[in-house]
Design an enzyme around this catalytic site. Structure first.
Site, PDB file in Angstrom:
ATOM      1  NE  ARG A  42      -4.166  -1.630   1.859  1.00  0.00           N
ATOM      2  CZ  ARG A  42      -4.991  -2.194   2.752  1.00  0.00           C
ATOM      3  NH1 ARG A  42      -4.826  -1.917   4.015  1.00  0.00           N
ATOM      4  NH2 ARG A  42      -6.088  -2.852   2.471  1.00  0.00           N
ATOM      5  CE  LYS A 202     -20.824 -15.430   7.350  1.00  0.00           C
ATOM      6  NZ  LYS A 202     -21.350 -14.333   8.260  1.00  0.00           N
ATOM      7  N   GLY A 355     -10.394  -8.245  -0.489  1.00  0.00           N
ATOM      8  CA  GLY A 355      -9.039  -8.348   0.475  1.00  0.00           C
ATOM      9  C   GLY A 355      -8.594  -9.943   0.470  1.00  0.00           C
ATOM     10  N   GLY A 378     -13.715  -3.663   0.416  1.00  0.00           N
ATOM     11  CA  GLY A 378     -15.184  -3.323   0.464  1.00  0.00           C
ATOM     12  C   GLY A 378     -15.315  -2.157  -0.640  1.00  0.00           C
TER      13      GLY A 378
HETATM   14  P1  ADP Z   1     -12.898 -11.482  -0.272  1.00  0.00           P
HETATM   15  O1  ADP Z   1     -12.130 -10.804   0.895  1.00  0.00           O
HETATM   16  O2  ADP Z   1     -11.926 -11.491  -1.446  1.00  0.00           O
HETATM   17  O3  ADP Z   1     -13.907 -10.688  -0.725  1.00  0.00           O
HETATM   18  P2  ADP Z   1     -14.556 -13.485   1.319  1.00  0.00           P
HETATM   19  O4  ADP Z   1     -14.161 -12.577   2.509  1.00  0.00           O
HETATM   20  O5  ADP Z   1     -15.728 -13.250   0.874  1.00  0.00           O
HETATM   21  O6  ADP Z   1     -13.618 -12.732  -0.077  1.00  0.00           O
HETATM   22  O7  ADP Z   1     -14.203 -14.779   1.222  1.00  0.00           O
HETATM   23  C1  ADP Z   1     -12.910 -15.174   1.870  1.00  0.00           C
HETATM   24  C2  ADP Z   1     -13.170 -16.330   2.950  1.00  0.00           C
HETATM   25  O8  ADP Z   1     -14.086 -17.467   2.358  1.00  0.00           O
HETATM   26  C3  ADP Z   1     -11.861 -16.911   3.228  1.00  0.00           C
HETATM   27  O9  ADP Z   1     -11.526 -16.790   4.563  1.00  0.00           O
HETATM   28  C4  ADP Z   1     -12.057 -18.612   2.732  1.00  0.00           C
HETATM   29  O10 ADP Z   1     -11.376 -19.459   3.765  1.00  0.00           O
HETATM   30  C5  ADP Z   1     -13.601 -18.552   2.923  1.00  0.00           C
HETATM   31  N1  ADP Z   1     -14.201 -19.712   1.987  1.00  0.00           N
HETATM   32  C6  ADP Z   1     -14.022 -19.956   0.809  1.00  0.00           C
HETATM   33  N2  ADP Z   1     -14.647 -21.114   0.268  1.00  0.00           N
HETATM   34  C7  ADP Z   1     -14.939 -21.758   1.639  1.00  0.00           C
HETATM   35  C8  ADP Z   1     -15.665 -22.866   1.715  1.00  0.00           C
HETATM   36  N3  ADP Z   1     -16.097 -23.907   0.870  1.00  0.00           N
HETATM   37  N4  ADP Z   1     -16.054 -23.200   3.028  1.00  0.00           N
HETATM   38  C9  ADP Z   1     -15.770 -22.405   4.136  1.00  0.00           C
HETATM   39  N5  ADP Z   1     -15.024 -21.055   3.789  1.00  0.00           N
HETATM   40  C10 ADP Z   1     -14.523 -20.730   2.789  1.00  0.00           C
HETATM   41 MG    MG Z   2     -12.789 -11.137   2.842  1.00  0.00          MG
END
Ligand code: ADP
Ligand code: MG
Length: 398
Positions: A42, A202, A355, A378
């Site tokens: 960053r 989620k 992230g 975000g």
């Molecule tokens: P980003 O930060 O890139 O937007 P998210 O925060 O939505 O991504 O998702 C990342 C998290 O999702 C990670 O901690 C990962 O371990 C979890 N994850 C991905 N696939 C699964 C799964 N099948 N079951 C449980 N957790 C999962």
């Molecule tokens: Mg995340």
């Protein structure tokens, strides 16, 4: 790629010679156990804007938040180590002010020569920052002649140093924000075929983005934990996998909407299942209708990777957010690695945001072959949701 028109004034549109320029950067970097900067990505991302300004004889005042000090001074969240790292990266001295407003800040600014650089102490040491207090904004603004926002990662927050200050000064975008607006803006007016790959934990975190993207894409491929909820919507058994029961209806209606609109919505055809939620759990690949009752889905399977990679062939625009599995654990990172490789080799205009997604991408080694890796977690999702980002909305129009 279609280039989104930059409607906001940018740093190259203003005369900065001799001026005091307040630059909001995102220096919210991680630290190691010894209090050293663990990752300076960053800090490096802010350098193009900083050197543009110093090269034109501006007096550069840098402000950022770091961590969550909750409106109180706290040495643990001091930006001093960041100022030192910046000095090293710039190859020039960087002054540091013990406070971001008041006499300490004023004296440090007065001592700045044209071409000089100053880092102010953490803006979140004052409660007025997150409260977007007009008086605190005015105090920050009194230090400078021009405001440059280059903190894309904080642009979805209406805080004093990200938005409030713009009420008092000419306000323009830095190079990093400009790059983000152009790349993410291109996803809202994409060259087709446009493929989005969405994963992560989620459905609830991403529902609005999914709905919005469905209007723009030709293909929407879903992986990660959120795919389980979609699989349940189709009637598959998912054992002990992470599922958001309350989102099954939302998943059903997204599937229905995709069908109505003639969009392809792709879901896993095979998955990696584990007997526990552990890095070294016993694991195996099964077809999506063969998930054992006591097991959990922790990654997409190799056939799914092939299927999603095939969907990228011929694509002109690709957006990826959300790991395809628990990519922090090598045994469940293959789906994510496979998608990173497929994006890198697609020849499309590729954007990765989020992230955890960006952290996972960096581990794969393919980050350098992605057109744009967004610095905003975000903020990039809110941009794609079509929300107004206060840190961008506050800037002057062209
Ligand atoms: P980003 O930060 O890139 O937007 P998210 O925060 O939505 O991504 O998702 C990342 C998290 O999702 C990670 O901690 C990962 O371990 C979890 N994850 C991905 N696939 C699964 C799964 N099948 N079951 C449980 N957790 C999962
Ligand atoms: Mg995340």
């Amino acid at each position: 790629m279609t280039t989104a028109v930059m409607k906001k004034k940018a740093v190259r549109d203003v005369d900065v010679q001799g001026k005091r320029v307040f630059v909001r950067v995102d220096f919210n970097v991680p630290f190691d156990d010894f209090g050293r900067v663990a990752d300076d990505t960053r800090i490096r991302a802010a350098i193009p804007t900083i050197t543009h300004l110093t090269g034109r004889g501006a007096r550069v005042i840098l402000a950022s938040h770091l961590g969550r000090p909750k409106g109180q001074p706290n040495p643990k969240y001091s930006l001093k180590p960041v100022a030192d790292r910046l000095a090293h990266l710039l190859g020039q001295p960087v002054a540091f002010a013990e406070d971001c407003v008041g006499p300490a800040a004023q004296k440090a600014v007065e001592a700045l020569a044209p071409g000089g650089v100053l880092v102010l102490e953490n803006v979140r040491f004052h409660a007025g920052e997150e409260a977007n207090d007009p008086e605190f904004s005015r105090q920050l603004a009194s230090l400078a002649d021009i405001f440059v926002n280059d903190a894309f990662g904080a642009a979805h927050r209406a805080h004093a140093s990200t938005a409030g200050i713009a009420a008092h000064l000419p306000a323009v975008a830095g190079f990093l924000i400009e790059k983000e607006i152009e790349a993410l803006g291109a996803l809202l007016e994409p060259a087709h075929p446009f493929v989005a790959i969405i994963g992560g934990a989620k459905v609830s975190d991403k529902l609005v983005v999914l709905q919005r993207l469905l209007e723009k894409v030709d293909v929407l491929a879903i992986g990660g934990g959120m795919a389980n909820t979609f699989l349940r919507a189709l009637g598959y058994k998912t054992g002990k996998s992470l599922v958001q029961e309350e989102m099954i209806r939302a998943a059903e209606s997204l599937i229905a909407r995709a069908n109505e609109q003639g969009k392809q919505l792709l879901l896993p055809i095979d998955v990696v299942v584990a007997d526990f939620f552990l890095a070294d759990a016993d694991h195996k690949v099964v077809e999506v209708d063969q998930v054992p009752d006591e097991w959990l889905i922790l990654d997409i399977g190799p056939l799914t990777v092939k299927r999603y990679a095939a969907a990228l062939k011929g694509a002109r625009t690709v957006f990826w957010n959300g790991p395809m599995g628990v990519a922090e654990w090598p045994a469940f990172a293959k789906g994510t690695d496979g998608m990173a490789q497929a994006l890198a080799e697609s020849g499309a205009f590729t954007v990765v945001g989020g992230g955890d997604s960006v952290a996972a991408l960096e581990r794969t080694g393919y980050a350098g072959r992605i057109s744009h890796v967004s610095t905003g977690g975000g903020a990039s999702l809110e941009f794609l949701e079509g929300k107004v980002l206060p840190g961008i909305a506050c800037l002057n129009d062209r």
